[in-house]
Design an enzyme around this catalytic site. Structure first.
Site, mmCIF file in Angstrom:
data_model
loop_
_atom_site.group_PDB
_atom_site.id
_atom_site.type_symbol
_atom_site.label_atom_id
_atom_site.label_comp_id
_atom_site.label_asym_id
_atom_site.label_seq_id
_atom_site.Cartn_x
_atom_site.Cartn_y
_atom_site.Cartn_z
ATOM 1 C CB CYS A 75 37.201 34.813 34.898
ATOM 2 S SG CYS A 75 37.792 33.610 35.048
ATOM 3 N NE ARG A 99 31.575 37.101 36.600
ATOM 4 C CZ ARG A 99 30.561 37.022 35.432
ATOM 5 N NH1 ARG A 99 29.175 37.593 35.672
ATOM 6 N NH2 ARG A 99 30.672 37.362 34.016
ATOM 7 N N GLY A 150 36.436 35.423 30.258
ATOM 8 C CA GLY A 150 36.701 35.470 28.776
ATOM 9 C C GLY A 150 38.035 34.164 27.807
ATOM 10 C CD GLU A 157 15.570 23.870 38.707
ATOM 11 O OE1 GLU A 157 16.649 23.159 37.235
ATOM 12 O OE2 GLU A 157 16.054 24.762 39.094
#
Ligand code: F6R
Length: 603
Positions: free
Chosen positions: A2, A27, A101, A477
């Site tokens: 977010c 995000r 959050g 990775e």
């Protein structure tokens, strides 16, 4: 995880809000929305899907206003729908809120609010906030007092921005989630991360946990958790707006892979001094009290930690790497002479922050190795060391991995000298090679045949990556990068482990990428033969001088010969390109892999 943003100015905010949301889309991209105030109430537009959907809905909608907030979502509570898209409003539609959050006590707050007659329109935890504000407004509070009273009731982590139809300001706060103000000439901004408003201003103010900010067009005011007015420093960010754009590239990921010569130059600039390192933050003796190092990190940063661990071990520094989520849940014994290094590109990863907090509680010294100045990790740890890679927007981390490892090479030299009293074995050759690393990456980028290799192997049923030591870290990775952007099955293994089980998976349809860092070449060549005997095709990824591996493999991706401690960084660049081209051939949305987001601010 977010992204939130806001703009307060004297001209229409909607276009710049959408631009900020595009810059924050890494995000989360489940839905996007804005609310603006145009003097006749709040206007809201929100859409399930990417910011482009919102942009299309905005065209011709007549939604304008000079004060506004915006949000791009990575869903936690409730599926990605129009209803669950932010901003969320109160019953009367006078208050709009965006949130990053998790409000942990949302269920109980919602139950009480519903019992008092509030009607909810979404499944989100966020929606309790506008309703709480509404109650206080109805009780006669002004907007700021109502906002403060509402956040006093919240538990969890949040960065929040609120618009109230009676105020020409935006109210914002943070606790446990990032929030930064952008101070412009004609407008003020706020966002979860600086790239959101980099096109408009590079003057920023990082908020502290508990701060409440009130932004107007020509001013801002910050009060702390106790309501006292505080002054937070205005800092200049040295990232340019073009650093956060895609430039001539089709994808951020490809741009960031190609930026590695530059980002590595920035990382090492001023840190190498002949056969010594200079870390201005850590003069000689800074780590004399340290007996052991714990790396805590997630994902790609965890692999950088494993890489560092393999080098530190050769330098007689006791180092161990932990997955941050496990470290936080089951902290190992952390004697006081332990240095706990949180490796985190964003500096905001909740699992890593929790591990660092557990370490600090146990009395350890903490150090954030991060890319983001002003991030929570940088501010909360005892010390910070910046990798200086510049903004990374692609969800798949690339340039920050190489900068993390290069920074660990410098940090390791400093720690080893302080702990053992002498330079690391072979330090002069390694530091010379580190100075040459940007050129070596350039050479890989100019001559790579990774696109051809990817075209041959993208469609196969499994992709395995093997290596030893630092090349094992890169095997893990490379597999992570491959699976996250191609959606194809990929696994990394220690080369010696293959015969202890995974070899059962090897068929003619499972290419094995064998990564050689120049050490243990003969053993790796034997592992290659074991794979080929079972019909598996092998791609060797090795220095030009690795004849034994090159002879054994079916095809080869070569890298310049350099110090063995650094070869695997170059091999990783080749494998970043393989993953990128395979994903491109498969038509995947490379910069926005499904279900993922860049900055993971929930545990
Ligand atoms: C993978 C990737 C993630 C991050 C992980 C930690 O390409 O980017 O695995 O490495 O979420 O993020 P940071 O480094 O910000 O703590």
């Amino acid at each position: 995880m977010c992204g939130i943003t806001a703009r307060v100015g004297t001209e229409d905010a909607s276009e710049s809000l959408v631009c900020s949301l595009e810059n924050l889309e890494y995000r989360g991209y489940d839905s996007a929305g804005i609310a603006v105030k145009n003097g006749t109430g709040l206007k809201i537009q929100k859409r399930e899907g990417e910011v482009s959907e919102l942009k299309a809905a905005m065209a011709g909608s007549g939604i304008v206003g000079d004060v506004g907030i915006g949000h791009t979502r990575w869903s936690t509570h409730g599926p990605p729908t129009n209803e669950n898209a932010h901003p969320h409003v109160d019953c009367s539609g006078r208050v709009a809120v965006v949130h990053n959050g998790i409000v942990e006590n949302h269920a109980e707050l919602r139950r009480d609010l519903e019992a008092r007659g509030h009607t909810f329109r979404s499944d989100t935890d966020t929606e309790v906030v506008p309703h709480l504000v509404e109650e206080r407004l109805d009780a006669g509070d002004d907007s700021e007092t109502a906002f403060r009273a509402a956040i006093d009731e919240l538990e969890g982590s949040y960065a929040l921005a609120m618009l109230h139809e009676d105020a020409d300001t935006v109210f914002a706060t943070r606790t446990g989630s990032p929030l930064v103000l952008g101070i412009g000439e004609d407008a003020n901004y706020l966002a979860s991360d600086v790239p959101a408003f980099l096109e408009f201003t590079s003057r920023v103010v990082y908020l502290e946990d508990g701060d409440v900010a009130v932004l107007s067009a020509d001013d801002y005011r910050i009060t702390d958790a106790d309501g006292f007015e505080v002054s937070r420093p205005v800092e200049a960010v040295d990232w340019a707006a073009e650093d956060a754009g895609k430039g001539e590239y089709d994808h951020y990921m490809l741009k960031e892979i190609h930026e590695q010569p530059t980002s590595l130059r920035q990382t090492i600039q001023g840190r190498l001094d002949g056969d010594d390192v200079v870390l201005s933050e850590f003069p000689a003796g800074s780590f004399s009290e340290v007996s052991r190092v714990h790396f805590v990190a997630c994902g790609t940063s965890y692999h950088a930690g494993l890489y560092g661990e393999s080098l530190f071990a050769d330098w007689d520094v006791d180092a161990q790497t932990f997955l941050a989520s496990e470290y936080a849940a089951h902290p190992p014994a952390v004697p006081e002479d332990t240095l706990v290094v949180g490796i985190t590109q964003s500096g905001e990863t909740a699992d890593t922050l929790a591990a660092l907090e557990a370490a600090a509680d146990a009395g350890a010294r903490t150090l954030a190795l991060t890319n983001v100045v002003g991030s929570t990790a940088a501010r909360e740890c005892d010390d910070a060391l910046f990798i200086r890679a510049g903004p990374e927007i692609g969800v798949a981390a690339t340039k920050t991995f190489s900068s993390q490892v290069a920074t660990l090479v410098c940090l390791g030299e400093r720690i080893a000298r302080d702990v053992t009293g002498s330079p690391t074995p072979d330090h002069a050759a390694r530091l010379d090679a580190l100075a040459d690393l940007p050129e070596h990456v350039e050479a890989v980028l100019e001559s790579s045949t990774a696109a051809d290799v990817a075209a041959r192997h993208a469609h196969e049923s499994g992709h395995f990556f093997i290596g030893r030591g630092s090349a094992y870290a890169v095997a893990l990775e490379a597999a992570l990068k491959f699976k996250e952007i191609t959606y194809e099955h990929a696994e990394g293994f220690a080369a010696g482990e293959l015969k202890h089980g995974p070899l059962a998976l090897v068929t003619a349809d499972t290419p094995v990428f064998a990564i050689c860092n120049g050490n243990n070449e003969a053993k790796l060549a034997s592992n290659v033969r074991e794979v080929q005997t079972r019909g598996g095709p092998v791609v060797g990824v090795c220095p030009r001088t690795s004849d034994a591996l090159a002879d054994a493999a079916d095809e080869v991706l070569t890298v310049p010969a350099t110090h063995p401690d650094l070869v695997a960084i170059l091999a990783n660049v080749q494998l970043q390109l393989v993953a990128y081209h395979a994903a491109n051939d498969l038509g995947r949305p490379i910069d926005k892999p499904r279900n993922l987001a860049k900055s993971v601010t929930v545990e």
